[in-house]
Scaffold this motif. Structure first.
Motif, PDB file in Angstrom:
ATOM      1  N   ASN A  46       0.822  -1.215   0.000  1.00 13.74           N
ATOM      2  CA  ASN A  46       0.000   0.000   0.000  1.00 13.74           C
ATOM      3  C   ASN A  46       0.855   1.264   0.000  1.00 13.74           C
ATOM      4  O   ASN A  46       0.490   2.266  -0.612  1.00 13.74           O
ATOM      5  CB  ASN A  46      -0.945   0.027   1.194  1.00 13.74           C
ATOM      6  N   GLN A  47       1.978   1.221   0.708  1.00 12.81           N
ATOM      7  CA  GLN A  47       2.846   2.392   0.828  1.00 12.81           C
ATOM      8  C   GLN A  47       3.961   2.407  -0.218  1.00 12.81           C
ATOM      9  O   GLN A  47       4.786   3.311  -0.228  1.00 12.81           O
ATOM     10  CB  GLN A  47       3.461   2.449   2.234  1.00 12.81           C
ATOM     11  N   GLN A  48       3.994   1.403  -1.073  1.00 12.28           N
ATOM     12  CA  GLN A  48       5.050   1.262  -2.085  1.00 12.28           C
ATOM     13  C   GLN A  48       6.428   1.381  -1.440  1.00 12.28           C
ATOM     14  O   GLN A  48       7.256   2.197  -1.832  1.00 12.28           O
ATOM     15  CB  GLN A  48       4.867   2.283  -3.210  1.00 12.28           C
ATOM     16  N   SER A  49       6.643   0.566  -0.412  1.00 20.49           N
ATOM     17  CA  SER A  49       7.908   0.594   0.317  1.00 20.49           C
ATOM     18  C   SER A  49       8.502  -0.813   0.361  1.00 20.49           C
ATOM     19  O   SER A  49       8.118  -1.671  -0.417  1.00 20.49           O
ATOM     20  CB  SER A  49       7.678   1.142   1.733  1.00 20.49           C
ATOM     21  N   GLU A  50       9.426  -1.048   1.282  1.00 17.88           N
ATOM     22  CA  GLU A  50      10.066  -2.354   1.395  1.00 17.88           C
ATOM     23  C   GLU A  50       9.589  -3.099   2.624  1.00 17.88           C
ATOM     24  O   GLU A  50       9.238  -2.498   3.641  1.00 17.88           O
ATOM     25  CB  GLU A  50      11.589  -2.198   1.484  1.00 17.88           C
ATOM     26  N   LEU A  51       9.608  -4.416   2.518  1.00 22.82           N
ATOM     27  CA  LEU A  51       9.319  -5.309   3.628  1.00 22.82           C
ATOM     28  C   LEU A  51      10.633  -5.962   4.021  1.00 22.82           C
ATOM     29  O   LEU A  51      11.318  -6.538   3.180  1.00 22.82           O
ATOM     30  CB  LEU A  51       8.307  -6.375   3.203  1.00 22.82           C
ATOM     31  N   LEU A  52      11.002  -5.843   5.303  1.00 23.17           N
ATOM     32  CA  LEU A  52      12.226  -6.455   5.810  1.00 23.17           C
ATOM     33  C   LEU A  52      11.849  -7.428   6.916  1.00 23.17           C
ATOM     34  O   LEU A  52      11.256  -7.026   7.924  1.00 23.17           O
ATOM     35  CB  LEU A  52      13.186  -5.384   6.341  1.00 23.17           C
ATOM     36  N   ILE A  53      12.169  -8.697   6.714  1.00 23.84           N
ATOM     37  CA  ILE A  53      11.824  -9.745   7.675  1.00 23.84           C
ATOM     38  C   ILE A  53      13.079 -10.126   8.439  1.00 23.84           C
ATOM     39  O   ILE A  53      14.080 -10.543   7.850  1.00 23.84           O
ATOM     40  CB  ILE A  53      11.229 -10.970   6.954  1.00 23.84           C
ATOM     41  N   HIS A  54      13.017  -9.969   9.749  1.00 19.51           N
ATOM     42  CA  HIS A  54      14.145 -10.289  10.617  1.00 19.51           C
ATOM     43  C   HIS A  54      13.951 -11.681  11.208  1.00 19.51           C
ATOM     44  O   HIS A  54      12.819 -12.092  11.509  1.00 19.51           O
ATOM     45  CB  HIS A  54      14.233  -9.275  11.771  1.00 19.51           C
ATOM     46  N   GLY A  55      15.051 -12.400  11.413  1.00 20.42           N
ATOM     47  CA  GLY A  55      15.006 -13.705  12.060  1.00 20.42           C
ATOM     48  C   GLY A  55      14.992 -13.545  13.576  1.00 20.42           C
ATOM     49  O   GLY A  55      15.023 -12.429  14.110  1.00 20.42           O
ATOM     50  N   ARG A  56      14.974 -14.656  14.267  1.00 19.30           N
ATOM     51  CA  ARG A  56      14.976 -14.630  15.741  1.00 19.30           C
ATOM     52  C   ARG A  56      16.207 -13.912  16.302  1.00 19.30           C
ATOM     53  O   ARG A  56      16.152 -13.334  17.366  1.00 19.30           O
ATOM     54  CB  ARG A  56      14.945 -16.054  16.298  1.00 19.30           C
ATOM     55  N   ASN A  57      17.314 -13.964  15.556  1.00 18.28           N
ATOM     56  CA  ASN A  57      18.554 -13.329  16.019  1.00 18.28           C
ATOM     57  C   ASN A  57      18.606 -11.834  15.706  1.00 18.28           C
ATOM     58  O   ASN A  57      19.573 -11.167  16.021  1.00 18.28           O
ATOM     59  CB  ASN A  57      19.765 -14.031  15.406  1.00 18.28           C
ATOM     60  N   GLY A  58      17.574 -11.308  15.056  1.00 20.65           N
ATOM     61  CA  GLY A  58      17.514  -9.883  14.753  1.00 20.65           C
ATOM     62  C   GLY A  58      18.072  -9.487  13.402  1.00 20.65           C
ATOM     63  O   GLY A  58      17.870  -8.365  12.949  1.00 20.65           O
ATOM     64  N   GLN A  59      18.780 -10.397  12.748  1.00 16.90           N
ATOM     65  CA  GLN A  59      19.353 -10.084  11.442  1.00 16.90           C
ATOM     66  C   GLN A  59      18.288 -10.198  10.350  1.00 16.90           C
ATOM     67  O   GLN A  59      17.395 -11.046  10.426  1.00 16.90           O
ATOM     68  CB  GLN A  59      20.513 -11.016  11.120  1.00 16.90           C
ATOM     69  N   ILE A  60      18.415  -9.356   9.334  1.00 13.64           N
ATOM     70  CA  ILE A  60      17.479  -9.410   8.212  1.00 13.64           C
ATOM     71  C   ILE A  60      17.719 -10.705   7.447  1.00 13.64           C
ATOM     72  O   ILE A  60      18.835 -11.000   7.051  1.00 13.64           O
ATOM     73  CB  ILE A  60      17.664  -8.199   7.272  1.00 13.64           C
ATOM     74  N   ARG A  61      16.655 -11.490   7.260  1.00 16.27           N
ATOM     75  CA  ARG A  61      16.790 -12.760   6.545  1.00 16.27           C
ATOM     76  C   ARG A  61      16.129 -12.726   5.179  1.00 16.27           C
ATOM     77  O   ARG A  61      16.391 -13.573   4.336  1.00 16.27           O
ATOM     78  CB  ARG A  61      16.254 -13.925   7.371  1.00 16.27           C
ATOM     79  N   GLN A  62      15.242 -11.739   4.972  1.00 10.40           N
ATOM     80  CA  GLN A  62      14.563 -11.620   3.676  1.00 10.40           C
ATOM     81  C   GLN A  62      14.064 -10.196   3.510  1.00 10.40           C
ATOM     82  O   GLN A  62      13.704  -9.543   4.479  1.00 10.40           O
ATOM     83  CB  GLN A  62      13.373 -12.584   3.622  1.00 10.40           C
ATOM     84  N   ARG A  63      14.037  -9.727   2.258  1.00 11.94           N
ATOM     85  CA  ARG A  63      13.469  -8.414   1.988  1.00 11.94           C
ATOM     86  C   ARG A  63      12.772  -8.444   0.634  1.00 11.94           C
ATOM     87  O   ARG A  63      13.212  -9.111  -0.281  1.00 11.94           O
ATOM     88  CB  ARG A  63      14.512  -7.315   2.088  1.00 11.94           C
ATOM     89  N   ASP A  64      11.662  -7.721   0.567  1.00 14.66           N
ATOM     90  CA  ASP A  64      10.889  -7.591  -0.662  1.00 14.66           C
ATOM     91  C   ASP A  64      10.622  -6.118  -0.892  1.00 14.66           C
ATOM     92  O   ASP A  64      10.309  -5.387   0.047  1.00 14.66           O
ATOM     93  CB  ASP A  64       9.545  -8.326  -0.564  1.00 14.66           C
ATOM     94  N   SER A  65      10.721  -5.702  -2.142  1.00 12.21           N
ATOM     95  CA  SER A  65      10.496  -4.301  -2.483  1.00 12.21           C
ATOM     96  C   SER A  65       9.186  -4.167  -3.249  1.00 12.21           C
ATOM     97  O   SER A  65       8.922  -4.922  -4.182  1.00 12.21           O
ATOM     98  CB  SER A  65      11.645  -3.781  -3.337  1.00 12.21           C
TER      99      SER A  65
END
Length: 75
Positions: A46-65
């Motif tokens: 909706n906002q035409q932005s990015e999705l950043l998915i963090h793992g349990r350890n806090g590091q980014i594990r996946q991103r979608d634009s």
């Protein structure tokens, strides 16, 4: 360039949270990461932005634009 705030899915003491970039407070907390990802993905679209998915350890594990990415990509 993205138009809205990037959406982060992060671990939370009550499950998984969706947080807009640079927001001090979370938008919503869900029991499962899958539920949080669904909400964050829709918000990012909706906002035409990015999705950043963090793992349990806090590091980014996946991103979608979902923004207006240049084509062909630079670099």
């Amino acid at each position: 360039m993205a138009k809205g705030k990037n959406q982060h899915v992060v671990k939370h003491q009550e499950g998984w949270a969706v947080r807009g970039e640079r927001n001090g407070k979370v938008t919503i907390v869900k029991k499962t990461q899958r539920e949080a990802i669904q909400i964050a993905r829709q918000t990012a679209k909706n906002q035409q932005s990015e999705l950043l998915i963090h793992g349990r350890n806090g590091q980014i594990r996946q991103r979608d634009s979902f923004g207006n990415d240049p084509f062909p990509p630079k670099g």
